[in-house]
Design a protein around this motif. Sequence first.
Motif, mmCIF file in Angstrom:
data_model
loop_
_atom_site.group_PDB
_atom_site.id
_atom_site.type_symbol
_atom_site.label_atom_id
_atom_site.label_comp_id
_atom_site.label_asym_id
_atom_site.label_seq_id
_atom_site.Cartn_x
_atom_site.Cartn_y
_atom_site.Cartn_z
ATOM 1 N N ASN A 1 25.976 0.213 -17.257
ATOM 2 C CA ASN A 1 24.655 -0.339 -17.556
ATOM 3 C C ASN A 1 24.703 -1.113 -18.872
ATOM 4 O O ASN A 1 25.703 -1.764 -19.173
ATOM 5 N N VAL A 2 23.665 -1.028 -19.685
ATOM 6 C CA VAL A 2 23.603 -1.784 -20.942
ATOM 7 C C VAL A 2 23.367 -0.800 -22.083
ATOM 8 O O VAL A 2 22.231 -0.364 -22.309
ATOM 9 N N PRO A 3 24.401 -0.435 -22.831
ATOM 10 C CA PRO A 3 24.230 0.550 -23.905
ATOM 11 C C PRO A 3 23.594 -0.011 -25.169
ATOM 12 O O PRO A 3 23.323 0.742 -26.105
ATOM 13 N N SER A 4 23.363 -1.319 -25.228
ATOM 14 C CA SER A 4 22.794 -1.923 -26.440
ATOM 15 C C SER A 4 21.270 -2.018 -26.380
ATOM 16 O O SER A 4 20.665 -2.657 -27.233
ATOM 17 N N VAL A 5 20.652 -1.414 -25.376
ATOM 18 C CA VAL A 5 19.187 -1.406 -25.243
ATOM 19 C C VAL A 5 18.747 0.022 -24.951
ATOM 20 O O VAL A 5 19.370 0.721 -24.147
ATOM 21 N N GLY A 6 17.699 0.473 -25.602
ATOM 22 C CA GLY A 6 17.172 1.811 -25.379
ATOM 23 C C GLY A 6 15.657 1.830 -25.467
ATOM 24 O O GLY A 6 15.022 0.820 -25.796
ATOM 25 N N ARG A 7 15.079 2.965 -25.165
ATOM 26 C CA ARG A 7 13.632 3.128 -25.228
ATOM 27 C C ARG A 7 13.291 4.397 -26.004
ATOM 28 O O ARG A 7 14.099 5.337 -26.081
ATOM 29 N N ILE A 8 12.083 4.391 -26.552
ATOM 30 C CA ILE A 8 11.548 5.576 -27.222
ATOM 31 C C ILE A 8 10.190 5.852 -26.595
ATOM 32 O O ILE A 8 9.203 5.175 -26.913
ATOM 33 N N PRO A 9 10.114 6.810 -25.674
ATOM 34 C CA PRO A 9 8.812 7.136 -25.080
ATOM 35 C C PRO A 9 7.854 7.661 -26.145
ATOM 36 O O PRO A 9 8.173 8.590 -26.890
ATOM 37 N N GLY A 10 6.688 7.051 -26.217
ATOM 38 C CA GLY A 10 5.726 7.450 -27.239
ATOM 39 C C GLY A 10 6.245 7.237 -28.634
ATOM 40 O O GLY A 10 5.873 7.963 -29.560
ATOM 41 N N GLY A 11 7.087 6.227 -28.819
ATOM 42 C CA GLY A 11 7.748 6.028 -30.100
ATOM 43 C C GLY A 11 6.956 5.254 -31.122
ATOM 44 O O GLY A 11 7.442 5.048 -32.234
ATOM 45 N N ALA A 12 5.768 4.786 -30.782
ATOM 46 C CA ALA A 12 4.955 4.037 -31.733
ATOM 47 C C ALA A 12 3.542 4.604 -31.748
ATOM 48 O O ALA A 12 2.996 4.979 -30.712
ATOM 49 N N THR A 13 2.956 4.661 -32.937
ATOM 50 C CA THR A 13 1.587 5.145 -33.110
ATOM 51 C C THR A 13 0.677 3.963 -33.390
ATOM 52 O O THR A 13 0.958 3.146 -34.286
ATOM 53 N N VAL A 14 -0.389 3.847 -32.623
ATOM 54 C CA VAL A 14 -1.331 2.741 -32.790
ATOM 55 C C VAL A 14 -2.078 2.915 -34.106
ATOM 56 O O VAL A 14 -2.590 4.010 -34.409
ATOM 57 N N GLU A 15 -2.115 1.856 -34.895
ATOM 58 C CA GLU A 15 -2.805 1.876 -36.185
ATOM 59 C C GLU A 15 -4.074 1.042 -36.180
ATOM 60 O O GLU A 15 -4.953 1.248 -37.026
ATOM 61 N N ARG A 16 -4.187 0.114 -35.236
ATOM 62 C CA ARG A 16 -5.336 -0.775 -35.202
ATOM 63 C C ARG A 16 -5.626 -1.150 -33.757
ATOM 64 O O ARG A 16 -4.710 -1.509 -33.019
ATOM 65 N N PRO A 17 -6.881 -1.065 -33.318
ATOM 66 C CA PRO A 17 -7.185 -1.459 -31.937
ATOM 67 C C PRO A 17 -7.175 -2.976 -31.789
ATOM 68 O O PRO A 17 -7.514 -3.710 -32.727
ATOM 69 N N ALA A 18 -6.772 -3.412 -30.613
ATOM 70 C CA ALA A 18 -6.789 -4.847 -30.337
ATOM 71 C C ALA A 18 -8.204 -5.275 -29.975
ATOM 72 O O ALA A 18 -8.943 -4.539 -29.334
#
Length: 368
Positions: free
Chosen positions: A162-179
């Motif tokens: 596969n591609v070892p140079s790409v990954g994911r972080i489930p729930g890895g970012a916290t929203v600081e401002r609503p769009a």
Amino acid sequence: MKKLMVSMLVAWLAGYSAIASAERVKDLASIAGVRGNQLVGYGLVVGLDGTGDQTTQAPFTVQSIKSMLSQFGITVPPNVNPQLKNVAAVSLHAELPPFAKPGQKIDITVSSIGNAKSLRGGSLLMAPLKGADNQIYAIAQGNLVVGGLGAGGQDGSRVSINVPSVGRIPGGATVERPAPTQFGGEDSVVLNLFQPDFTTAHRVAAAINDKIGMGTASAMDGSSVMVHAPRDPGQRVAYVSLIENLTLEPGESSARVIVNSRTGTVVIGRHVRVTSAAVTHGSLTVTITEKPQVSQPAPLAGGSTVVVPTSDIQVQEENNKMFLFEPGISLGEIVRAVNTVGAAPGDLVAILEALKEAGALRAELVII
């Protein structure tokens, strides 16, 4: 009694067929102003097992490390160039869902932008995610989940899954401002069809009017339907929920033949028709085989042994039969006729293009 059961079965099947062909408004259209927003960022992944960026070829990684260390009161001398093997510079991207509130979590994708071999086992340090307006909407940090695997030897050999140079972080970012959204505050909402079609737009408006009342909805064009809605946010949410779950039968798409020139995939729509035409298709195969021969001089002739190239050329032409398309022929008959002559996907594409040029194909030919 038997006739009654048969009649009930036929009626049930007819009702089931009608329900199966109906689709929800939610699956056909979206609410104008309710959309996700793309976020992008830059960060550092640390803790790699010697698979990070080669700093001589990715100097921005060293610059990022020096900048980060300076924020903690650590100064790296200007003439020192750290040789880092466990750090990789990465780009981050995510989609901020509509109505996302501060404190909620969103998934992020982490991609190497240097020459790191693998991000497996790495951890992303705190990095901001910005929108198109250059404002920070989320903060990302966490341990990567990498589905790929790479391994290499000292002789340069390498195995990659596969591609070892790409990954994911489930729930890895916290929203600081609503769009910002445009939902609420107006007397109406607009439904935008995923696939513009005048028939579908008319049927969506008719279904809403039948359920709520005449004059509630009107088709603005082949892509949008305007629906009068209450201003109160709570009432509007329930109102939109009612509209989204209405079912109707969308309009059928126009006659099209989709051809993927790279994979040879051909998709023919149900309404495709062919006028009267005669078609034959054959292929010419030329095979060239090299058979080098050794020419050796006679004893005491004073010559030298040489290799004389000899080519064997064979030409083979298939003798396929011609088949006739009657006027108004259907999709099933087209496929049956093409399968009769044993045409490959590439041959089918050539036949369809020729029929289109001859004006015999009553459909739009789309090449992707």
